[in-house]
Design an enzyme around this catalytic site. Structure first.
Site, PDB file in Angstrom:
ATOM      1  N   HIS A 116       0.856  -1.193   0.000  1.00 46.45           N
ATOM      2  CA  HIS A 116       0.000   0.000   0.000  1.00 46.45           C
ATOM      3  C   HIS A 116       0.881   1.228   0.000  1.00 46.45           C
ATOM      4  CE1 HIS A 116      -3.149   2.815   1.197  1.00 46.45           C
ATOM      5  NE2 HIS A 116      -3.983   1.906   0.718  1.00 46.45           N
ATOM      6  N   ASP A 168      -7.865  -5.652   0.203  1.00 47.50           N
ATOM      7  CA  ASP A 168      -8.305  -6.488  -0.919  1.00 47.50           C
ATOM      8  C   ASP A 168      -7.871  -7.936  -0.809  1.00 47.50           C
ATOM      9  OD1 ASP A 168      -9.659  -4.497  -2.235  1.00 47.50           O
ATOM     10  OD2 ASP A 168      -7.837  -3.719  -3.149  1.00 47.50           O
TER      11      ASP A 168
HETATM   12  N1  CMC Z   1       3.962  -7.404  -4.791  1.00 44.07           N
HETATM   13  C1  CMC Z   1       5.297  -7.392  -5.000  1.00 44.07           C
HETATM   14  N2  CMC Z   1       6.073  -6.307  -4.869  1.00 44.07           N
HETATM   15  C2  CMC Z   1       5.468  -5.175  -4.513  1.00 44.07           C
HETATM   16  C3  CMC Z   1       4.088  -5.104  -4.270  1.00 44.07           C
HETATM   17  C4  CMC Z   1       3.335  -6.277  -4.411  1.00 44.07           C
HETATM   18  N3  CMC Z   1       2.014  -6.271  -4.201  1.00 44.07           N
HETATM   19  N4  CMC Z   1       3.764  -3.841  -3.929  1.00 44.07           N
HETATM   20  C5  CMC Z   1       4.898  -3.147  -3.951  1.00 44.07           C
HETATM   21  N5  CMC Z   1       5.938  -3.950  -4.289  1.00 44.07           N
HETATM   22  C6  CMC Z   1       7.355  -3.579  -4.372  1.00 44.07           C
HETATM   23  C7  CMC Z   1       7.645  -2.734  -5.597  1.00 44.07           C
HETATM   24  O1  CMC Z   1       7.988  -3.534  -6.706  1.00 44.07           O
HETATM   25  C8  CMC Z   1       8.797  -1.890  -5.099  1.00 44.07           C
HETATM   26  O2  CMC Z   1       9.944  -2.692  -5.086  1.00 44.07           O
HETATM   27  P1  CMC Z   1      11.374  -2.033  -5.472  1.00 44.07           P
HETATM   28  O3  CMC Z   1      11.615  -0.943  -4.478  1.00 44.07           O
HETATM   29  O4  CMC Z   1      12.349  -3.167  -5.335  1.00 44.07           O
HETATM   30  O5  CMC Z   1      11.240  -1.525  -6.871  1.00 44.07           O
HETATM   31  C9  CMC Z   1       8.447  -1.636  -3.639  1.00 44.07           C
HETATM   32  O6  CMC Z   1       7.623  -2.750  -3.250  1.00 44.07           O
HETATM   33  C10 CMC Z   1       7.696  -0.352  -3.404  1.00 44.07           C
HETATM   34  O7  CMC Z   1       6.506  -0.377  -4.190  1.00 44.07           O
HETATM   35  P2  CMC Z   1       5.932   0.831  -5.012  1.00 44.07           P
HETATM   36  O8  CMC Z   1       5.354   0.328  -6.296  1.00 44.07           O
HETATM   37  O9  CMC Z   1       6.918   1.944  -5.078  1.00 44.07           O
HETATM   38  O10 CMC Z   1       4.760   1.280  -4.041  1.00 44.07           O
HETATM   39  P3  CMC Z   1       3.568   2.206  -4.399  1.00 44.07           P
HETATM   40  O11 CMC Z   1       3.250   2.939  -3.165  1.00 44.07           O
HETATM   41  O12 CMC Z   1       3.828   3.022  -5.619  1.00 44.07           O
HETATM   42  O13 CMC Z   1       2.405   1.165  -4.767  1.00 44.07           O
HETATM   43  C11 CMC Z   1       0.527  -0.246  -4.628  1.00 44.07           C
HETATM   44  C12 CMC Z   1       1.375   0.830  -3.930  1.00 44.07           C
HETATM   45  C13 CMC Z   1      -0.736  -0.512  -3.811  1.00 44.07           C
HETATM   46  C14 CMC Z   1       0.096   0.250  -6.035  1.00 44.07           C
HETATM   47  C15 CMC Z   1       1.382  -1.534  -4.766  1.00 44.07           C
HETATM   48  O14 CMC Z   1       1.741  -1.996  -3.482  1.00 44.07           O
HETATM   49  C16 CMC Z   1       0.637  -2.627  -5.524  1.00 44.07           C
HETATM   50  O15 CMC Z   1       0.639  -2.617  -6.758  1.00 44.07           O
HETATM   51  N6  CMC Z   1      -0.005  -3.618  -4.803  1.00 44.07           N
HETATM   52  C17 CMC Z   1      -0.774  -4.638  -5.449  1.00 44.07           C
HETATM   53  C18 CMC Z   1      -2.121  -4.083  -5.867  1.00 44.07           C
HETATM   54  C19 CMC Z   1      -3.056  -3.911  -4.687  1.00 44.07           C
HETATM   55  O16 CMC Z   1      -3.207  -4.802  -3.859  1.00 44.07           O
HETATM   56  N7  CMC Z   1      -3.722  -2.749  -4.651  1.00 44.07           N
HETATM   57  C20 CMC Z   1      -4.733  -2.457  -3.626  1.00 44.07           C
HETATM   58  C21 CMC Z   1      -4.343  -1.330  -2.733  1.00 44.07           C
HETATM   59  S1  CMC Z   1      -5.435  -1.213  -1.295  1.00 44.07           S
HETATM   60  C22 CMC Z   1      -6.974  -0.813  -1.923  1.00 44.07           C
HETATM   61  C23 CMC Z   1      -6.993   0.415  -2.739  1.00 44.07           C
HETATM   62  O17 CMC Z   1      -6.398   1.427  -2.355  1.00 44.07           O
HETATM   63  O18 CMC Z   1      -7.649   0.402  -3.780  1.00 44.07           O
END
Ligand code: CMC
Length: 429
Positions: A305, A363
């Protein structure tokens, strides 16, 4: 809101003082509104990771501690002790209602659940295999074509009527989107039922057989709605605020929010999370799946998140709801629930997830719960949209009622071509 000593920023030989604002809770905020005028420089923050886009009194999140408060009340207490409609009142008005305040609110929502007769014909314009979120985006936007008497955003009464209409009509529209996709006749709302029971009945009753409510499922539905009711300035809420900042009508703004919510990184994640669990299938396949995540072939959906760097407090309640619902439908040993629980345990002990502070979000367990309640995966995000409508409309109202409100207009770091002269096509080559 109070202020402390200003922050100083030096650009070249110029130093400017920037006020530092203190909220009730949460980090201090540097007020950079004068920065451009005084230094001729912008700040750069794609994804808004360090930017507060507004002042708000509605929801507070402490992502490090896993805290979520609505108007100061912890989400766990609301999920346990409140109802969705009472939470709606809280989000909209700032205080929990007295019995005398709640009664007219509930009556107003109940009496606005029907849709204009002509609105029903709108659905038949969609293909039967349309994703229900596509129907929601179109249908909710179309509300502005049917309810002209509540479109004046400067009229407080009309704003209130629109808010009530949206909260009241979303279940009816969502249930119709579902009924249309399965080829069953629409079921009209029933005013003697609670918000959540009415919604379940509109989804699952058929003319040949009425819906027999199961109080555990009704309670779980209501709790799921509470868990999704608001979540601060997330992508869809910011979309609603941005759309509303231009003066667009509330139905159009909520339709914009629904479109944003649909994406797999946001509300679409619940659908993706269940598909992922189905693909893994059995606990034995979890290690292989985790290796794929670490090799960045795909993400672990329902994990991670932007704000929570700890267990999402909504996930705790959702996991408990999954347990109760599965027991109620006689599926306590549901293999996907077993896979989810084991996957969570393995991920929480794995360095890759620990290092990145990736925990289950709301989720992760919602798909299993909704599926056990009888919803197809395509409806998951629709239910999220239904519940989030109150958050969107409360945030929209707060923005419209802020006398300092301005149209949202971010700037950019331009890296394209410099000025150049037009070249006629005959001379290009
Ligand atoms: N699985 C694997 N790796 C992950 C995941 C994941 N679900 N989420 C983040 N990471 C990794 C990402 O690859 C990055 O790694 P690195 O630093 O080595 O490149 C690190 O963790 C930081 O992630 P980020 O993409 O910079 O984080 P963000 O804040 O931009 O993204 C997020 C947040 C929710 C989009 C992401 O965690 C994600 O895609 N999660 C899966 C989708 C999901 O479950 N979304 C629902 C969110 S809660 C309900 C809502 O708000 O709608």
């Amino acid at each position: 809101m109070s202020q402390t000593n200003p922050a100083k920023i030096t650009l070249g030989d110029k130093t400017v003082d920037l006020p530092v604002m203190k909220g009730t809770l949460g980090p201090d905020v540097v007020d950079i509104r004068k920065l451009y005028a005084e230094t001729d420089a912008f700040t750069y923050d794609p994804g808004f990771t360090s930017t507060a886009s507004c002042e708000s009194k509605i929801t507070f999140i402490d992502g490090d501690k896993g805290v979520l408060l609505h108007r100061g009340y912890p989400i766990g207490q609301l999920a346990e002790q409140s109802s969705f409609l009472e939470t709606c009142y809280l989000l909209l008005h700032g205080e929990l209602p007295t019995a005398a305040e709640f009664e007219p609110f509930e009556t107003s929502i109940t009496r606005h659940t029907m849709l204009h007769e002509q609105f029903d014909r709108f659905f038949s314009g969609f293909r039967r295999d349309a994703h229900p979120m596509a129907i929601m985006t179109g249908a909710v936007g179309a509300l502005s074509a049917f309810y002209h008497d509540s479109l004046d955003i400067h009229d407080l009464k009309q704003r209130e009527i629109s808010a009530h209409r949206l909260i009241a009509k979303m279940p009816t529209i969502a249930a119709r989107a579902y009924k249309y996709s399965v080829g069953q006749p629409f079921v009209h709302p029933r005013n003697n039922l609670s918000y959540s029971e009415n919604f379940l009945r509109m989804c699952f009753a058929v003319p040949a057989e009425d819906y027999v409510a199961n109080p555990i499922l009704t309670k779980a539905m209501d709790r799921i709605f509470i868990l999704h009711a608001d979540h601060e300035q997330n992508a869809s809420t910011s979309t609603v605020r941005l759309a509303g900042s231009s003066g667009a009508n509330p139905f159009a703004c909520i339709a914009a929010g629904i479109a944003c919510l649909w994406g797999p990184s946001h509300g679409g994640a619940n659908e993706e999370a269940l598909n992922m669990l189905k693909e893994i299938g059995t606990p034995e396949r979890i290690p292989e799946f985790i290796e794929g995540v670490k090799a960045r072939k795909y993400k672990l959906m329902g994990f991670g998140h932007r704000v929570y760097k700890n267990y999402d407090p909504r996930a705790t309640v959702m996991k408990q709801s999954a347990d109760e619902v599965l027991e109620a439908v006689g599926d306590k040993n549901d293999p996907l629930f077993q896979v989810a629980k084991e996957l969570e345990q393995i991920a929480l002990k794995d360095e890759f997830f620990i290092e990145r502070k990736l925990y289950p979000n709301v989720d992760f367990y919602s798909g299993i719960t909704l599926s056990a309640m009888g919803f197809p995966t395509t409806m998951f995000t629709v239910l999220f949209a239904l519940a989030r409508t109150v958050g969107w409309i409360a945030q929209w109202k707060e923005m419209i009622e802020d006398p300092g409100q301005k149209i949202g207009r971010p700037r950019q770091l331009y890296t394209g071509s410099g000025p150049r002269d037009y070249v006629p096509v005959s001379q290009r080559g």
